[in-house]
Motif scaffolding. Structure first.
Motif, PDB file in Angstrom:
ATOM      1  N   ASP A  47      24.682  17.206  11.138  1.00 37.65           N
ATOM      2  CA  ASP A  47      24.690  18.140  11.513  1.00 37.65           C
ATOM      3  C   ASP A  47      23.325  18.661  10.401  1.00 37.65           C
ATOM      4  O   ASP A  47      22.373  19.675  11.186  1.00 37.65           O
ATOM      5  N   LYS A  48      23.865  18.384   9.970  1.00 35.81           N
ATOM      6  CA  LYS A  48      22.621  19.069   8.746  1.00 35.81           C
ATOM      7  C   LYS A  48      21.028  18.664   9.032  1.00 35.81           C
ATOM      8  O   LYS A  48      20.431  18.956   8.446  1.00 35.81           O
ATOM      9  N   MET A  49      21.335  17.270   8.865  1.00 32.90           N
ATOM     10  CA  MET A  49      20.067  16.677   8.916  1.00 32.90           C
ATOM     11  C   MET A  49      19.511  16.887  10.394  1.00 32.90           C
ATOM     12  O   MET A  49      18.185  17.343   9.993  1.00 32.90           O
ATOM     13  N   LEU A  50      19.881  17.021  11.382  1.00 36.40           N
ATOM     14  CA  LEU A  50      19.864  17.731  12.345  1.00 36.40           C
ATOM     15  C   LEU A  50      19.338  19.446  12.288  1.00 36.40           C
ATOM     16  O   LEU A  50      17.674  19.050  12.959  1.00 36.40           O
ATOM     17  N   LEU A  51      19.741  20.208  11.999  1.00 33.85           N
ATOM     18  CA  LEU A  51      18.946  22.039  11.606  1.00 33.85           C
ATOM     19  C   LEU A  51      17.484  21.668  10.227  1.00 33.85           C
ATOM     20  O   LEU A  51      17.218  22.097  10.713  1.00 33.85           O
ATOM     21  N   ASP A  52      17.584  20.660   9.175  1.00 37.64           N
ATOM     22  CA  ASP A  52      16.773  20.334   8.421  1.00 37.64           C
ATOM     23  C   ASP A  52      15.397  19.983   9.714  1.00 37.64           C
ATOM     24  O   ASP A  52      14.831  20.480   9.055  1.00 37.64           O
ATOM     25  N   HIS A  53      15.914  19.055  10.057  1.00 37.35           N
ATOM     26  CA  HIS A  53      14.838  17.995  11.657  1.00 37.35           C
ATOM     27  C   HIS A  53      14.095  19.595  12.090  1.00 37.35           C
ATOM     28  O   HIS A  53      12.704  19.161  12.241  1.00 37.35           O
ATOM     29  N   ALA A  54      14.965  20.769  12.717  1.00 31.97           N
ATOM     30  CA  ALA A  54      14.436  21.891  13.148  1.00 31.97           C
ATOM     31  C   ALA A  54      13.792  22.526  12.715  1.00 31.97           C
ATOM     32  O   ALA A  54      12.206  23.023  12.687  1.00 31.97           O
ATOM     33  N   ALA A  55      13.991  22.947  11.310  1.00 35.10           N
ATOM     34  CA  ALA A  55      13.809  23.787  10.807  1.00 35.10           C
ATOM     35  C   ALA A  55      11.831  22.831  10.326  1.00 35.10           C
ATOM     36  O   ALA A  55      10.927  23.626  10.061  1.00 35.10           O
ATOM     37  N   GLU A  56      12.106  21.970   9.880  1.00 39.54           N
ATOM     38  CA  GLU A  56      10.696  20.880   9.627  1.00 39.54           C
ATOM     39  C   GLU A  56      10.088  20.748  10.785  1.00 39.54           C
ATOM     40  O   GLU A  56       8.782  20.994  10.435  1.00 39.54           O
ATOM     41  N   SER A  57      10.168  20.821  11.856  1.00 34.79           N
ATOM     42  CA  SER A  57       9.704  20.610  13.628  1.00 34.79           C
ATOM     43  C   SER A  57       9.057  22.497  13.780  1.00 34.79           C
ATOM     44  O   SER A  57       8.017  22.154  14.883  1.00 34.79           O
ATOM     45  N   GLY A  58       9.381  23.113  12.846  1.00 31.53           N
ATOM     46  CA  GLY A  58       8.975  24.562  13.083  1.00 31.53           C
ATOM     47  C   GLY A  58       9.864  25.658  13.013  1.00 31.53           C
ATOM     48  O   GLY A  58       9.131  26.829  13.335  1.00 31.53           O
TER      49      GLY A  58
ATOM     50  N   ALA B 156      17.205  21.423  21.428  1.00 32.89           N
ATOM     51  CA  ALA B 156      16.716  22.680  21.869  1.00 32.89           C
ATOM     52  C   ALA B 156      15.675  22.840  20.793  1.00 32.89           C
ATOM     53  O   ALA B 156      14.778  22.834  21.361  1.00 32.89           O
ATOM     54  N   ALA B 157      15.533  22.796  19.356  1.00 30.90           N
ATOM     55  CA  ALA B 157      15.090  23.832  18.871  1.00 30.90           C
ATOM     56  C   ALA B 157      13.455  22.830  18.473  1.00 30.90           C
ATOM     57  O   ALA B 157      12.886  23.588  17.976  1.00 30.90           O
ATOM     58  N   ILE B 158      14.470  22.097  18.208  1.00 28.19           N
ATOM     59  CA  ILE B 158      13.480  20.784  17.080  1.00 28.19           C
ATOM     60  C   ILE B 158      12.609  20.639  18.660  1.00 28.19           C
ATOM     61  O   ILE B 158      11.091  20.235  18.741  1.00 28.19           O
ATOM     62  N   LEU B 159      12.422  20.414  20.201  1.00 32.84           N
ATOM     63  CA  LEU B 159      12.268  20.363  21.367  1.00 32.84           C
ATOM     64  C   LEU B 159      11.325  21.218  21.350  1.00 32.84           C
ATOM     65  O   LEU B 159      10.199  21.162  21.596  1.00 32.84           O
ATOM     66  N   LEU B 160      11.303  22.617  21.174  1.00 32.09           N
ATOM     67  CA  LEU B 160      10.645  23.594  21.944  1.00 32.09           C
ATOM     68  C   LEU B 160       9.532  24.326  20.253  1.00 32.09           C
ATOM     69  O   LEU B 160       8.653  24.356  20.563  1.00 32.09           O
ATOM     70  N   SER B 161      10.581  23.396  19.480  1.00 33.11           N
ATOM     71  CA  SER B 161       9.366  23.858  18.635  1.00 33.11           C
ATOM     72  C   SER B 161       8.157  23.145  18.311  1.00 33.11           C
ATOM     73  O   SER B 161       6.877  23.380  17.923  1.00 33.11           O
TER      74      SER B 161
END
Ligand code: FAD
Length: 456
Positions: free
Chosen positions: A123-134, A33-38
């Motif tokens: 899970d770390k890859m996904l969470l880091d990707h969320a941060a990279e996405s904004g 959800a975080a990646i797509l919304l960001s």
């Protein structure tokens, strides 16, 4: 900082940060959800209790998540970091019958593969990707409470900041944050589900699982080395999931009461259970256990509601239907994606919220219903496995079952009627022998005294 007695407006004025969406939990549902919304330009905060990487169970992914992973921009990271998975094998404990299935053969198959993942790394890859996405990602931040009002939500946070300079164990910092909408993706912790007492357990599915990681197992050649293997016994079932870097995840699921009444420790019970099953024991061969034995219990439940005025539940926070068909991460990613799309629209058109939230609830519930029915049939007796392991080209039932095993929960008529036929044959098998009967008992080799069998 916390301002419990101040009027809300004054609280904002005193620098309470405000976001479009606050997401509780940085597992697959929350990160999706975080990646797509960001990426869509929304102001998002992810509040995660733990520091990643951390151990988590749920390692076998379904191919119907691949389209979402592509949308998230994760293809390269997945390919580089994890083991591709092409299907599975289900065997009965007696060793007489087993059936392999490959995702490419499923009805409406979109892709022939998914991944087997070490969850700490995934899970770390996904969470880091969320941060990279904004997204703003805050780890070691526990959401203690959420209060809703007309304009959104106030989340009470607690940060456990370890003071390295003073060598003190921890300092607890409390603060608040505001958001227009909240996605509760806090997994089995279900922050909002518990607050509103929405969680309902499936009493007939109260199982327990024991699992651990191994190294040094021999693997087949080619794509068969990537399959999830399941072994069905009379009173339990086992999984053997190959992971990257020579790791293998092995687990058993059984009636919680069987473990409790054994008087054994988790480690003793697990080692005994494996020793009793030649199909699992032989697979381990000269391999060795390299982790502690973990347990998880009482895992099947659903929330009565999945949405409210200002909130949505996603992933395990919405519900979890037994690990047997590896549907957990698939459902978490599906809900995370749907929640993001719905909220993105609602943020621009608040009047559409009721309709879109209802649509979200229906869609996620329908997906969980597909697996609930499958799981109830699996645990309903030996007949599911007797029918499953009887090869037949009749009406192309296997590709339909295969499609559901791959995450195809769509409403395609071609799959639906074949699944109805499959369930009908399983029901008829309870009265008449349509398919050969199986004992589901391992051939005794006299090595171990069996644990007390119970009905599954
Ligand atoms: C025995 C077993 C085997 C399984 N095997 C599989 C499998 O092979 N394949 C599969 O797809 N699924 C499997 N699952 C299911 C899978 O583990 C879950 O469905 C999946 O992890 C759900 O993802 P999620 O993002 O909803 O929740 P989680 O992955 O649990 O993430 C929730 C996050 O929220 C955080 N959190 C919790 N409370 C708070 C709070 N108050 N404040 C801030 N953060 C908080 C947690 O720290 C966690 O990181 C299995 C489950 C079990 C029990």
């Amino acid at each position: 900082m916390r301002y419990p007695l101040l009027p809300r407006e004054l609280g904002y004025f005193l620098a309470v940060e405000s976001y479009d969406v606050a997401i509780i939990g940085g597992g697959p549902a929350g990160s999706t959800a975080a990646i797509l919304l960001s990426k869509a330009g929304r102001r998002v905060i992810v509040l995660e209790r733990d520091k990643f990487p951390r151990f988590h169970i749920g390692e076998s992914l379904l191919p119907f998540s691949m389209q979402t992973f592509t949308r998230l921009g994760l293809q390269e990271k997945l390919r580089a970091g994890f083991l591709e998975k092409f299907g599975g094998e289900i065997a009965e404990a007696g060793g007489e019958k087993a059936a392999k299935f490959y995702f490419k053969d499923g009805f409406g198959s979109r892709t022939d593969r998914s991944y087997q993942v070490t969850r700490s790394k995934f899970d770390k890859m996904l969470l880091d990707h969320a941060a990279e996405s904004g997204a703003e990602v805050r780890e070691e931040t526990l959401v203690e409470n959420v209060d809703f009002d007309r304009d959104g939500a106030m989340l009470s946070l607690r940060r456990d900041a370890r003071s390295r300079v003073l060598g003190r164990a921890e300092a607890r910092l409390s603060e608040n944050t505001r958001a227009c909408y909240v996605v509760d993706a806090s997994g089995r912790n279900s922050v909002i589900g518990n607050k509103f007492k929405l969680k309902k357990s499936y009493q007939h599915l109260q199982k327990l699982s024991l699992f651990a990681h191994y190294e040094g197992l021999e693997r087949e050649e080619g794509i068969d080395a990537t399959l999830t293997r399941m072994v069905r016994t009379l009173q339990s079932w086992f999984w053997v999931i190959p992971l990257e870097n020579d790791r293998t995840s092995i687990g058993v699921v059984l009636e919680a009461a069987d473990f409790k009444s054994s008087g054994l420790s988790a480690e003793e019970f697990f080692e005994r259970a494996i020793a009793e099953q030649p199909l699992v024991r032989n697979r381990i061969g000269a391999g060795r256990r390299v982790s502690q034995v973990y347990t998880a219990a009482d895992f099947s439940y659903r929330s009565e509601r999945l949405a409210g005025d200002r909130w949505l539940l996603a992933g395990d926070a919405a519900g979890f239907i037994d690990p047997v068909f590896s549907s957990g991460v698939f459902l978490a990613v599906l809900a995370g994606e749907q929640a993001a799309d719905v909220l993105h629209e609602v943020l621009d058109h608040p009047k559409r919220a009721r309709r879109l939230f209802r649509h979200y609830e229906r869609l996620v519930n329908r997906a969980m219903d597909v697996y609930l029915r499958f799981v109830e049939s699996w645990y309903g007796g030996k007949e599911f496995i007797e029918v499953f392991l009887t090869p037949t080209e009749l009406f192309q039932i296997p590709p339909a079952v295969n499609a559901v095993l791959g995450g195809n929960i769509g409403n395609r008529f071609a799959i639906r009627w074949r699944m109805e036929l499959f369930y009908l044959i399983v029901r008829l098998q309870r009265r008449w022998t349509l398919c050969p009967r199986l004992s589901l008992m391992p051939k005794s080799d006299g090595q171990t005294a069996p644990l007390k069998p119970a009905s599954i």
